[in-house]
Motif scaffolding. Structure first.
Motif, PDB file in Angstrom:
ATOM      1  N   ALA A 161       4.765  19.854   0.476  1.00 38.38           N
ATOM      2  CA  ALA A 161       3.908  18.846  -0.146  1.00 38.38           C
ATOM      3  C   ALA A 161       3.212  19.368  -1.396  1.00 38.38           C
ATOM      4  O   ALA A 161       2.848  18.580  -2.281  1.00 38.38           O
ATOM      5  N   ARG A 162       3.043  20.668  -1.512  1.00 41.41           N
ATOM      6  CA  ARG A 162       2.395  21.232  -2.702  1.00 41.41           C
ATOM      7  C   ARG A 162       3.235  21.022  -3.965  1.00 41.41           C
ATOM      8  O   ARG A 162       2.732  21.185  -5.074  1.00 41.41           O
ATOM      9  N   GLY A 163       4.497  20.625  -3.798  1.00 36.97           N
ATOM     10  CA  GLY A 163       5.355  20.388  -4.944  1.00 36.97           C
ATOM     11  C   GLY A 163       5.662  18.930  -5.207  1.00 36.97           C
ATOM     12  O   GLY A 163       6.534  18.622  -6.027  1.00 36.97           O
ATOM     13  N   PHE A 164       4.940  18.004  -4.556  1.00 37.04           N
ATOM     14  CA  PHE A 164       5.320  16.594  -4.710  1.00 37.04           C
ATOM     15  C   PHE A 164       5.105  16.073  -6.129  1.00 37.04           C
ATOM     16  O   PHE A 164       5.764  15.118  -6.554  1.00 37.04           O
ATOM     17  N   ALA A 165       4.195  16.690  -6.880  1.00 32.24           N
ATOM     18  CA  ALA A 165       3.899  16.194  -8.232  1.00 32.24           C
ATOM     19  C   ALA A 165       4.630  16.978  -9.318  1.00 32.24           C
ATOM     20  O   ALA A 165       4.355  16.773 -10.506  1.00 32.24           O
ATOM     21  N   ASP A 166       5.559  17.855  -8.932  1.00 32.68           N
ATOM     22  CA  ASP A 166       6.263  18.655  -9.936  1.00 32.68           C
ATOM     23  C   ASP A 166       7.165  17.797 -10.822  1.00 32.68           C
ATOM     24  O   ASP A 166       7.402  18.143 -11.984  1.00 32.68           O
ATOM     25  N   ASP A 167       7.675  16.719 -10.266  1.00 39.56           N
ATOM     26  CA  ASP A 167       8.580  15.832 -11.000  1.00 39.56           C
ATOM     27  C   ASP A 167       7.794  14.605 -11.456  1.00 39.56           C
ATOM     28  O   ASP A 167       7.522  13.691 -10.673  1.00 39.56           O
TER      29      ASP A 167
ATOM     30  N   GLY B 239       5.106  -7.565   2.451  1.00 39.06           N
ATOM     31  CA  GLY B 239       5.670  -6.442   1.723  1.00 39.06           C
ATOM     32  C   GLY B 239       5.512  -5.137   2.480  1.00 39.06           C
ATOM     33  O   GLY B 239       4.703  -5.038   3.408  1.00 39.06           O
ATOM     34  N   PRO B 240       6.269  -4.112   2.101  1.00 44.64           N
ATOM     35  CA  PRO B 240       6.233  -2.838   2.814  1.00 44.64           C
ATOM     36  C   PRO B 240       4.995  -2.012   2.504  1.00 44.64           C
ATOM     37  O   PRO B 240       4.252  -2.296   1.567  1.00 44.64           O
ATOM     38  N   VAL B 241       4.791  -0.986   3.319  1.00 44.65           N
ATOM     39  CA  VAL B 241       3.853   0.091   3.003  1.00 44.65           C
ATOM     40  C   VAL B 241       4.687   1.359   2.897  1.00 44.65           C
ATOM     41  O   VAL B 241       5.755   1.472   3.494  1.00 44.65           O
ATOM     42  N   GLY B 242       4.239   2.320   2.105  1.00 39.74           N
ATOM     43  CA  GLY B 242       5.043   3.511   1.895  1.00 39.74           C
ATOM     44  C   GLY B 242       4.221   4.769   1.817  1.00 39.74           C
ATOM     45  O   GLY B 242       2.999   4.736   1.627  1.00 39.74           O
ATOM     46  N   TYR B 243       4.914   5.890   1.973  1.00 42.24           N
ATOM     47  CA  TYR B 243       4.265   7.204   1.881  1.00 42.24           C
ATOM     48  C   TYR B 243       5.016   8.057   0.874  1.00 42.24           C
ATOM     49  O   TYR B 243       6.249   8.103   0.873  1.00 42.24           O
ATOM     50  N   PHE B 244       4.258   8.723  -0.007  1.00 42.27           N
ATOM     51  CA  PHE B 244       4.856   9.614  -0.988  1.00 42.27           C
ATOM     52  C   PHE B 244       4.348  11.024  -0.772  1.00 42.27           C
ATOM     53  O   PHE B 244       3.140  11.266  -0.747  1.00 42.27           O
ATOM     54  N   THR B 245       5.279  11.947  -0.593  1.00 46.41           N
ATOM     55  CA  THR B 245       4.977  13.357  -0.399  1.00 46.41           C
ATOM     56  C   THR B 245       6.236  14.135  -0.738  1.00 46.41           C
ATOM     57  O   THR B 245       7.179  13.596  -1.314  1.00 46.41           O
ATOM     58  N   ALA B 246       6.257  15.400  -0.378  1.00 43.81           N
ATOM     59  CA  ALA B 246       7.481  16.196  -0.438  1.00 43.81           C
ATOM     60  C   ALA B 246       7.657  16.899   0.900  1.00 43.81           C
ATOM     61  O   ALA B 246       6.685  17.340   1.522  1.00 43.81           O
ATOM     62  N   LEU B 247       8.898  16.974   1.355  1.00 43.48           N
ATOM     63  CA  LEU B 247       9.268  17.653   2.591  1.00 43.48           C
ATOM     64  C   LEU B 247      10.436  18.574   2.294  1.00 43.48           C
ATOM     65  O   LEU B 247      11.015  18.550   1.204  1.00 43.48           O
TER      66      LEU B 247
ATOM     67  N   PRO C  62      -1.466  22.472  -7.698  1.00 47.20           N
ATOM     68  CA  PRO C  62      -2.038  23.287  -8.767  1.00 47.20           C
ATOM     69  C   PRO C  62      -2.714  22.374  -9.791  1.00 47.20           C
ATOM     70  O   PRO C  62      -2.437  21.165  -9.814  1.00 47.20           O
ATOM     71  N   PRO C  63      -3.585  22.902 -10.639  1.00 48.39           N
ATOM     72  CA  PRO C  63      -4.298  22.040 -11.603  1.00 48.39           C
ATOM     73  C   PRO C  63      -3.376  21.157 -12.434  1.00 48.39           C
ATOM     74  O   PRO C  63      -3.694  19.985 -12.675  1.00 48.39           O
ATOM     75  N   GLU C  64      -2.236  21.678 -12.874  1.00 46.84           N
ATOM     76  CA  GLU C  64      -1.330  20.844 -13.661  1.00 46.84           C
ATOM     77  C   GLU C  64      -0.729  19.726 -12.806  1.00 46.84           C
ATOM     78  O   GLU C  64      -0.383  18.662 -13.313  1.00 46.84           O
ATOM     79  N   GLY C  65      -0.646  19.960 -11.488  1.00 45.80           N
ATOM     80  CA  GLY C  65      -0.126  18.933 -10.593  1.00 45.80           C
ATOM     81  C   GLY C  65      -1.092  17.784 -10.410  1.00 45.80           C
ATOM     82  O   GLY C  65      -0.705  16.613 -10.485  1.00 45.80           O
ATOM     83  N   TRP C  66      -2.383  18.120 -10.167  1.00 50.65           N
ATOM     84  CA  TRP C  66      -3.314  16.993  -9.984  1.00 50.65           C
ATOM     85  C   TRP C  66      -3.596  16.284 -11.298  1.00 50.65           C
ATOM     86  O   TRP C  66      -3.847  15.076 -11.316  1.00 50.65           O
TER      87      TRP C  66
ATOM     88  N   LEU D 138       0.844  -1.188   0.000  1.00 51.45           N
ATOM     89  CA  LEU D 138       0.000   0.000   0.000  1.00 51.45           C
ATOM     90  C   LEU D 138       0.882   1.242   0.000  1.00 51.45           C
ATOM     91  O   LEU D 138       1.775   1.377   0.832  1.00 51.45           O
ATOM     92  N   LEU D 139       0.621   2.143  -0.936  1.00 50.73           N
ATOM     93  CA  LEU D 139       1.295   3.443  -0.998  1.00 50.73           C
ATOM     94  C   LEU D 139       0.241   4.526  -0.804  1.00 50.73           C
ATOM     95  O   LEU D 139      -0.759   4.557  -1.529  1.00 50.73           O
ATOM     96  N   ALA D 140       0.457   5.406   0.161  1.00 46.39           N
ATOM     97  CA  ALA D 140      -0.426   6.551   0.369  1.00 46.39           C
ATOM     98  C   ALA D 140       0.277   7.801  -0.140  1.00 46.39           C
ATOM     99  O   ALA D 140       1.494   7.951  -0.002  1.00 46.39           O
ATOM    100  N   ILE D 141      -0.494   8.707  -0.731  1.00 44.31           N
ATOM    101  CA  ILE D 141       0.048   9.925  -1.325  1.00 44.31           C
ATOM    102  C   ILE D 141      -0.679  11.130  -0.733  1.00 44.31           C
ATOM    103  O   ILE D 141      -1.911  11.179  -0.727  1.00 44.31           O
ATOM    104  N   GLY D 142       0.083  12.095  -0.230  1.00 44.16           N
ATOM    105  CA  GLY D 142      -0.562  13.274   0.319  1.00 44.16           C
ATOM    106  C   GLY D 142       0.395  14.157   1.074  1.00 44.16           C
ATOM    107  O   GLY D 142       1.560  14.295   0.704  1.00 44.16           O
ATOM    108  N   GLU D 143      -0.097  14.745   2.160  1.00 41.25           N
ATOM    109  CA  GLU D 143       0.676  15.712   2.931  1.00 41.25           C
ATOM    110  C   GLU D 143       0.762  15.274   4.393  1.00 41.25           C
ATOM    111  O   GLU D 143      -0.257  15.042   5.044  1.00 41.25           O
ATOM    112  N   CYS D 144       1.988  15.171   4.895  1.00 40.86           N
ATOM    113  CA  CYS D 144       2.211  14.957   6.325  1.00 40.86           C
ATOM    114  C   CYS D 144       2.539  16.308   6.946  1.00 40.86           C
ATOM    115  O   CYS D 144       3.472  16.990   6.510  1.00 40.86           O
ATOM    116  N   MET D 145       1.778  16.685   7.970  1.00 37.03           N
ATOM    117  CA  MET D 145       1.935  18.003   8.581  1.00 37.03           C
ATOM    118  C   MET D 145       2.393  17.889  10.031  1.00 37.03           C
ATOM    119  O   MET D 145       2.264  16.841  10.666  1.00 37.03           O
ATOM    120  N   ILE D 146       2.930  18.968  10.534  1.00 33.77           N
ATOM    121  CA  ILE D 146       3.205  19.093  11.961  1.00 33.77           C
ATOM    122  C   ILE D 146       1.891  19.413  12.655  1.00 33.77           C
ATOM    123  O   ILE D 146       1.181  20.346  12.266  1.00 33.77           O
TER     124      ILE D 146
END
Length: 315
Positions: free
Chosen positions: A107-113, A45-53, A138-142, A3-11
């Motif tokens: 996290a707002r830039g995780f989909a830039d690449d 198998g592992p579980v993972g998280y995808f975001t940007a920090l 941004p729209p191009e990101g989603w 399982l891979l989750a995609i989003g934002e991890c916040m403080i």
């Protein structure tokens, strides 16, 4: 990867009594992944998280927190000019009040690449995202994210989606509805909450909500409705699963996310949708009986890094 989750991890800063705050880390998709671990076996198998920090000390703490919990962080992007988002929870008028600082979060830039996004999603059996995952981009990101998910699905991954509607994160309500519908259309499992859906999509009841998402293309829908029954629409038809009776909640933060975690773990194990809904309601009942969006569960400790290291030493 299971399982891979995609989003934002916040403080997360909670409390505030006498000016004292407790720091933690949370975010809707991370919360769901956290609770899904409790129903999954690390041997599968592992579980993972995808975001940007960022590259700052607080970002390092988040990565360390996830690593210790047994969550794979290898795909997380690190952006030198960004920092994690922050939110504070306080009590106001007998209820929880949230204040956010996330306008320029990493996290707002995780989909830039696009290449990094496709690499992260390529090997997962199931990928989970939410409406918040889309809203922070941004729209191009989603659009880039949905393209990657479409390719992953063609490669055999199952896509799970919680619409988790947060209008304040969107600049345009029509765009919000369009993006949510587009994500649901390429999802195998959709996990909406009826109160939000009724307000923003005009659904008359949970069954109408489930049928709308099924008509959009979702293969399976489980509609949460607070303390009311979960409405499940799957191959077996439309079914309602009662929520078990419980005492007054201590803290409802993370209730929907924890339901999602219990549900998705059960589905990954091959459990039928109705039984998966029961697993989800049982998980949510445990979580709302404690404070915070993320609580430690004994049945997830097999994922902890120190437990895994101890097992290796025993061999």
């Amino acid at each position: 990867m299971q399982l891979l989750a995609i989003g934002e991890c916040m403080i997360e800063m909670s409390g505030g009594e006498e000016g004292c705050w407790r720091m933690g880390f949370a975010g809707d998709t991370l919360n769901t992944l956290w609770y899904a671990r409790a129903g999954l076996d690390p041997a599968d198998g592992p579980v993972g998280y995808f975001t940007a920090l960022g590259t700052d000390g607080f970002s390092d703490r988040i990565v360390g927190f996830l690593d210790h919990a047994g969550i794979d962080t290898g795909a997380i992007r690190r952006l030198s000019d960004r920092r994690p988002g922050l939110y504070m929870i306080e009590q106001k008028d007998g209820d929880r009040a949230f204040t956010y600082w996330r306008e320029s979060s990493a996290a707002r830039g995780f989909a830039d690449d696009a290449a990094a996004l496709r690499a992260a999603t390529a090997e997962a059996r199931m990928i989970y995202l939410s409406g918040i995952t889309l809203a922070i981009l941004p729209p191009e990101g989603w659009a880039r994210l949905l393209d990657a998910l479409r390719d992953a699905r063609q490669g055999g991954a199952r896509i799970a989606f919680d619409s988790n509607i947060r209008p304040a994160l969107w600049s345009d309500e029509a765009e919000m509805r369009d993006a949510i519908t587009a994500a649901a259309a390429l999802s195998d499992i959709v996990l909406p909450s009826f109160d939000d859906e009724a307000r923003w999509f005009g659904d008359a009841d949970p069954a109408a909500c489930a049928e709308r998402y099924a008509a959009a293309g979702a293969g399976e829908v489980a509609v949460k409705d607070g303390a009311g029954p979960v409405t499940v629409l799957a191959e077996a038809g439309l079914m309602r699963v009662p929520v078990p009776e419980a005492g007054p909640p201590v803290d409802a933060t993370g209730a929907g996310d924890s339901f999602n975690g219990g549900y998705l773990a059960a589905r990954l194990r091959g459990t039928a949708p109705v039984e998966a809904a029961r697993a989800g309601t049982a998980m949510a009942a445990r979580v709302i009986a404690a404070h915070g969006a993320i609580i430690d569960l004994p049945d997830a400790r097999a994922w902890h890094r120190d437990a895994a290291e101890g097992e290796r030493h025993d061999r």
